[in-house]
Design a protein around this motif. Structure first.
Motif, PDB file in Angstrom:
ATOM      1  N   GLY A 267      51.723  46.114  40.399  1.00 51.66           N
ATOM      2  CA  GLY A 267      50.633  45.909  39.456  1.00 51.66           C
ATOM      3  C   GLY A 267      50.315  44.465  39.143  1.00 51.66           C
ATOM      4  N   MET A 268      51.064  43.516  39.693  1.00 54.34           N
ATOM      5  CA  MET A 268      50.840  42.121  39.358  1.00 54.34           C
ATOM      6  C   MET A 268      49.481  41.628  39.843  1.00 54.34           C
ATOM      7  SD  MET A 268      52.135  39.588  37.744  1.00 54.34           S
ATOM      8  CE  MET A 268      51.923  37.819  37.560  1.00 54.34           C
ATOM      9  N   ARG A 269      49.007  42.148  40.942  1.00 54.72           N
ATOM     10  CA  ARG A 269      47.729  41.665  41.486  1.00 54.72           C
ATOM     11  C   ARG A 269      46.561  41.943  40.540  1.00 54.72           C
ATOM     12  NH1 ARG A 269      46.749  44.776  46.983  1.00 54.72           N
ATOM     13  NH2 ARG A 269      48.903  44.076  47.244  1.00 54.72           N
ATOM     14  N   GLN A 296      41.020  28.783  21.662  1.00 51.07           N
ATOM     15  CA  GLN A 296      40.582  27.566  20.983  1.00 51.07           C
ATOM     16  C   GLN A 296      40.336  26.403  21.937  1.00 51.07           C
ATOM     17  OE1 GLN A 296      40.074  27.699  17.425  1.00 51.07           O
ATOM     18  NE2 GLN A 296      40.209  29.826  18.133  1.00 51.07           N
ATOM     19  N   GLU A 297      40.318  26.670  23.237  1.00 42.43           N
ATOM     20  CA  GLU A 297      40.067  25.601  24.204  1.00 42.43           C
ATOM     21  C   GLU A 297      38.613  25.140  24.149  1.00 42.43           C
ATOM     22  OE1 GLU A 297      42.735  26.369  28.092  1.00 42.43           O
ATOM     23  OE2 GLU A 297      41.301  27.940  27.619  1.00 42.43           O
ATOM     24  N   THR A 298      38.387  23.913  24.618  1.00 35.78           N
ATOM     25  CA  THR A 298      37.030  23.397  24.803  1.00 35.78           C
ATOM     26  C   THR A 298      36.942  22.771  26.202  1.00 35.78           C
ATOM     27  OG1 THR A 298      36.850  22.889  22.446  1.00 35.78           O
ATOM     28  CG2 THR A 298      35.262  21.854  23.909  1.00 35.78           C
ATOM     29  N   PRO A 299      36.139  23.323  27.126  1.00 31.88           N
ATOM     30  CA  PRO A 299      35.388  24.565  26.974  1.00 31.88           C
ATOM     31  C   PRO A 299      36.322  25.770  26.912  1.00 31.88           C
ATOM     32  CG  PRO A 299      35.299  23.826  29.234  1.00 31.88           C
ATOM     33  CD  PRO A 299      35.974  22.730  28.474  1.00 31.88           C
ATOM     34  N   GLN A 300      35.810  26.827  26.333  1.00 34.98           N
ATOM     35  CA  GLN A 300      36.627  28.004  26.111  1.00 34.98           C
ATOM     36  C   GLN A 300      36.805  28.800  27.388  1.00 34.98           C
ATOM     37  OE1 GLN A 300      35.327  31.705  23.843  1.00 34.98           O
ATOM     38  NE2 GLN A 300      36.564  30.663  22.293  1.00 34.98           N
ATOM     39  N   ARG A 301      38.058  29.116  27.702  1.00 35.69           N
ATOM     40  CA  ARG A 301      38.334  29.948  28.869  1.00 35.69           C
ATOM     41  C   ARG A 301      37.942  31.388  28.545  1.00 35.69           C
ATOM     42  NH1 ARG A 301      41.444  27.938  32.897  1.00 35.69           N
ATOM     43  NH2 ARG A 301      41.972  26.285  31.451  1.00 35.69           N
ATOM     44  N   PRO A 302      37.145  32.029  29.379  1.00 31.96           N
ATOM     45  CA  PRO A 302      36.607  33.345  29.027  1.00 31.96           C
ATOM     46  C   PRO A 302      37.633  34.472  29.013  1.00 31.96           C
ATOM     47  CG  PRO A 302      35.995  32.772  31.262  1.00 31.96           C
ATOM     48  CD  PRO A 302      36.640  31.549  30.675  1.00 31.96           C
ATOM     49  N   VAL A 303      38.745  34.298  29.735  1.00 31.45           N
ATOM     50  CA  VAL A 303      39.761  35.352  29.823  1.00 31.45           C
ATOM     51  C   VAL A 303      41.124  34.718  29.573  1.00 31.45           C
ATOM     52  CG1 VAL A 303      40.842  37.101  31.285  1.00 31.45           C
ATOM     53  CG2 VAL A 303      38.387  36.653  31.486  1.00 31.45           C
ATOM     54  N   GLY A 304      41.939  35.354  28.745  1.00 30.63           N
ATOM     55  CA  GLY A 304      43.280  34.858  28.500  1.00 30.63           C
ATOM     56  C   GLY A 304      44.174  35.024  29.717  1.00 30.63           C
ATOM     57  N   LEU A 305      45.383  34.488  29.613  1.00 25.70           N
ATOM     58  CA  LEU A 305      46.334  34.529  30.722  1.00 25.70           C
ATOM     59  C   LEU A 305      46.887  35.942  30.906  1.00 25.70           C
ATOM     60  CD1 LEU A 305      47.999  32.854  32.805  1.00 25.70           C
ATOM     61  CD2 LEU A 305      49.742  32.635  31.025  1.00 25.70           C
ATOM     62  N   THR A 306      46.678  36.484  32.082  1.00 28.08           N
ATOM     63  CA  THR A 306      47.215  37.776  32.540  1.00 28.08           C
ATOM     64  C   THR A 306      47.198  38.875  31.472  1.00 28.08           C
ATOM     65  OG1 THR A 306      49.483  37.026  32.075  1.00 28.08           O
ATOM     66  CG2 THR A 306      48.661  36.733  34.309  1.00 28.08           C
ATOM     67  N   PRO A 307      46.015  39.310  31.034  1.00 25.42           N
ATOM     68  CA  PRO A 307      45.951  40.350  30.002  1.00 25.42           C
ATOM     69  C   PRO A 307      46.644  41.659  30.370  1.00 25.42           C
ATOM     70  CG  PRO A 307      43.813  39.301  30.276  1.00 25.42           C
ATOM     71  CD  PRO A 307      44.680  38.818  31.403  1.00 25.42           C
ATOM     72  N   LEU A 308      46.750  41.945  31.670  1.00 24.98           N
ATOM     73  CA  LEU A 308      47.357  43.209  32.089  1.00 24.98           C
ATOM     74  C   LEU A 308      48.758  43.039  32.664  1.00 24.98           C
ATOM     75  CD1 LEU A 308      44.305  45.087  33.671  1.00 24.98           C
ATOM     76  CD2 LEU A 308      45.190  45.162  31.332  1.00 24.98           C
ATOM     77  N   PHE A 309      49.410  41.916  32.367  1.00 25.11           N
ATOM     78  CA  PHE A 309      50.806  41.757  32.786  1.00 25.11           C
ATOM     79  C   PHE A 309      51.685  42.825  32.130  1.00 25.11           C
ATOM     80  CE2 PHE A 309      54.982  39.388  32.540  1.00 25.11           C
ATOM     81  CZ  PHE A 309      55.256  39.465  33.896  1.00 25.11           C
TER      82      PHE A 309
END
Length: 513
Positions: A267-269, A296-309
């Motif tokens: 499932g990592m992929r 809170q990044e600028t510019p804002q990253r649209p997706v967080g790190l590995t939401p489905l990890f």
């Protein structure tokens, strides 16, 4: 000596460290070949992790002692040893008779090299690494903590299963090492009298090369070079002949194949998802709890790190729900205000020691991440207690399975609760370490560290107080740094301990510790 560190320089030379007090990059781990406290003669009967039987992969019976075939191999070994170059002698000294530690060191250096978050494009969008095209910027992989924890687990489990199989055959065939068969051959290390067929070093070299090549495809040539040097050193060290090595290579290749087959379907992929899926996770948390984390990044990253990890297949925990903690305090509640006020006090009055702890445990970009920290600790204890290679593999396998299970459970909680970071909820608040690109609750440092501490405390009970102290320090480091609330850290410690207990329980089934 900082051998093999050169390959990091090209990429790291362009990186500007944000804080000169950050921990230095990993370097050569200083230790020498040593006498093992115990040869673990029954290790061939230990419980395998991924396989059913130590004879799942068969190897040919070795040539008998005194046979023309074995005598020829001994003669070839003596000839090669007599012509050893200074470079080859350096390699023999480097790899030692417990080379699993060297391959772990290489894995951590690769994690460091590839732990680089992609920079934004001129239009404010972000590129993503592509496993199908690893050489295209940003390079694949981005070795963030979830990726690194998973990589270390596959590496360690493949090594462990391979060495159990090697020990099974060692004590089945009982072929003596070259330095015992021929008085003209001397061992480069302490003479442990470990049976030589199949070569445990060759098992480690091939399984490690295959796992790390799959995890870091751009390093294929480098890893092939390291493996070849390692295999050559086994004969030059006087501990193996060529048939020992060939048999070990067979086992190493097969256990790596099994590990990579599991990795291909774990499932990592799918862990790094698209914005639509990310938004649906966020909206579900909003409905469920009434709050969401905002980057809170600028510019804002649209997706967080590995939401489905949190959906990746676990090793020893039955499912994430088994260790998912209860909800955190609602923003604005009394419990929340208490911990928020504490963060503001730390920010205004941080001591030198608290800043040192925050920096030591930062484990951010261009480091070997929190899982790497604990692998370093495990290496130090392995050498201190002079563990055999198979006993060493056992420690690393159960520890790294616990670490990745802790990461999976932590990421499940992060995106299930989608809890905001302090920088989002406290007006005008600033951190000293930056803010990670994923939700707060629970703390990754806390869960990784507590799970590792639980396993290491089982294997090294005398050092248990130190391990648990380190875990607590790692957890508090994130509070000192302004990245987490105390409840993130404390609940993360509990979560990691629960995860580690599953790994320890699995280890205890063998009845050997």
């Amino acid at each position: 000596m900082k051998k093999y560190f050169y390959f990091l320089i090209g990429l790291l030379s362009s990186v500007v460290l944000l804080n000169s007090c950050m921990e230095e990059l990993p370097t050569h781990f200083e230790y020498q070949g040593y006498e093992f406290t115990d040869l673990d003669p029954n290790a061939g009967q230990w419980r395998l992790v991924m396989h059913q039987s130590p004879e799942q992969f068969t190897i040919p019976a070795p040539a008998a002692s005194g046979s023309a075939e074995l005598n020829r191999e001994l003669t070839e070994a003596k000839e090669n040893i007599s012509k050893i170059s200074s470079k080859q002698k350096e390699a023999v000294d480097y790899w030692t008779n417990n080379p699993l530690l060297r391959w772990n060191e290489i894995a951590l250096e690769l994690a460091t090299k590839y732990n680089l978050i992609p920079a934004p494009n001129p239009d404010g969008t972000y590129p993503a690494p592509d496993a199908a095209n690893p050489g295209k910027y940003p390079l694949f992989p981005y070795a963030h903590p979830p990726y690194t924890s998973r990589m270390l687990a596959y590496l360690s489990v493949a090594q462990y299963d391979g060495l159990i199989m090697a020990w099974h055959y060692k004590y089945k065939f009982k072929r003596q090492a070259p330095y015992e068969l021929d008085p003209q051959i001397k061992s480069a290390y302490d003479a442990n009298k470990l049976y030589s067929y199949p070569s445990d070093g060759a098992v480690i070299a091939i399984s490690s090369r295959e796992i790390l090549t799959a995890m870091f495809p751009l390093e294929k040539e480098f890893l092939a070079q390291m493996a070849q040097e390692h295999l050559e050193s086994l004969i030059l060290a006087g501990i193996n002949v060529s048939s020992d090595v060939e048999a070990g290579k067979l086992i190493g290749a097969e256990v790596a194949k099994t590990a990579l087959a599991r990795a291909s379907t774990d499932g990592m992929r799918n862990a790094q998802t698209n914005k639509a899926k990310s938004d649906s996770i966020k909206n579900a948390a909003k409905v469920r709890f009434g709050w969401t984390w905002e980057n809170q990044e600028t510019p804002q990253r649209p997706v967080g790190l590995t939401p489905l990890f949190g959906l990746v297949r676990m090793w020893n925990v039955p499912n994430v729900e088994a260790v998912r903690p209860g909800p955190p305090p609602a923003p604005g509640s009394e419990a929340f205000k208490k911990d928020a006020e504490e963060l503001k006090r730390f920010a205004a009055n941080l001591t030198t020691e608290q800043r040192r702890i925050a920096n030591f445990w930062n484990d951010g970009l261009n480091t070997y991440t929190p899982p790497g920290h604990w692998n370093r600790f495990a290496k130090e204890k392995t050498v201190k207690y002079r563990l055999s290679p198979v006993r060493t593999a056992r420690v690393f396998a159960f520890m790294n399975m616990a670490i990745v299970d802790a990461g999976i459970s932590c990421w499940d909680a992060k995106y299930y609760y989608h809890y905001p970071r302090p920088i989002q909820t406290i007006p005008g608040f600033k951190t000293i370490l930056g803010t990670p690109n994923f939700p707060a609750y629970t703390s990754g440092h806390s869960t990784f560290s507590s799970a590792a501490a639980e396993v290491l405390s089982h294997f090294f009970p005398t050092d248990a107080p130190q391990f648990r102290k380190w875990a607590e320090e790692a957890a508090m480091s994130r509070v000192y740094g302004g990245i987490h609330y105390r409840f993130d850290a404390e609940v993360g410690l509990q979560q990691g301990k629960a995860v580690g207990a599953y790994s320890v329980a699995k280890a205890k089934l063998d009845g050997i510790d």
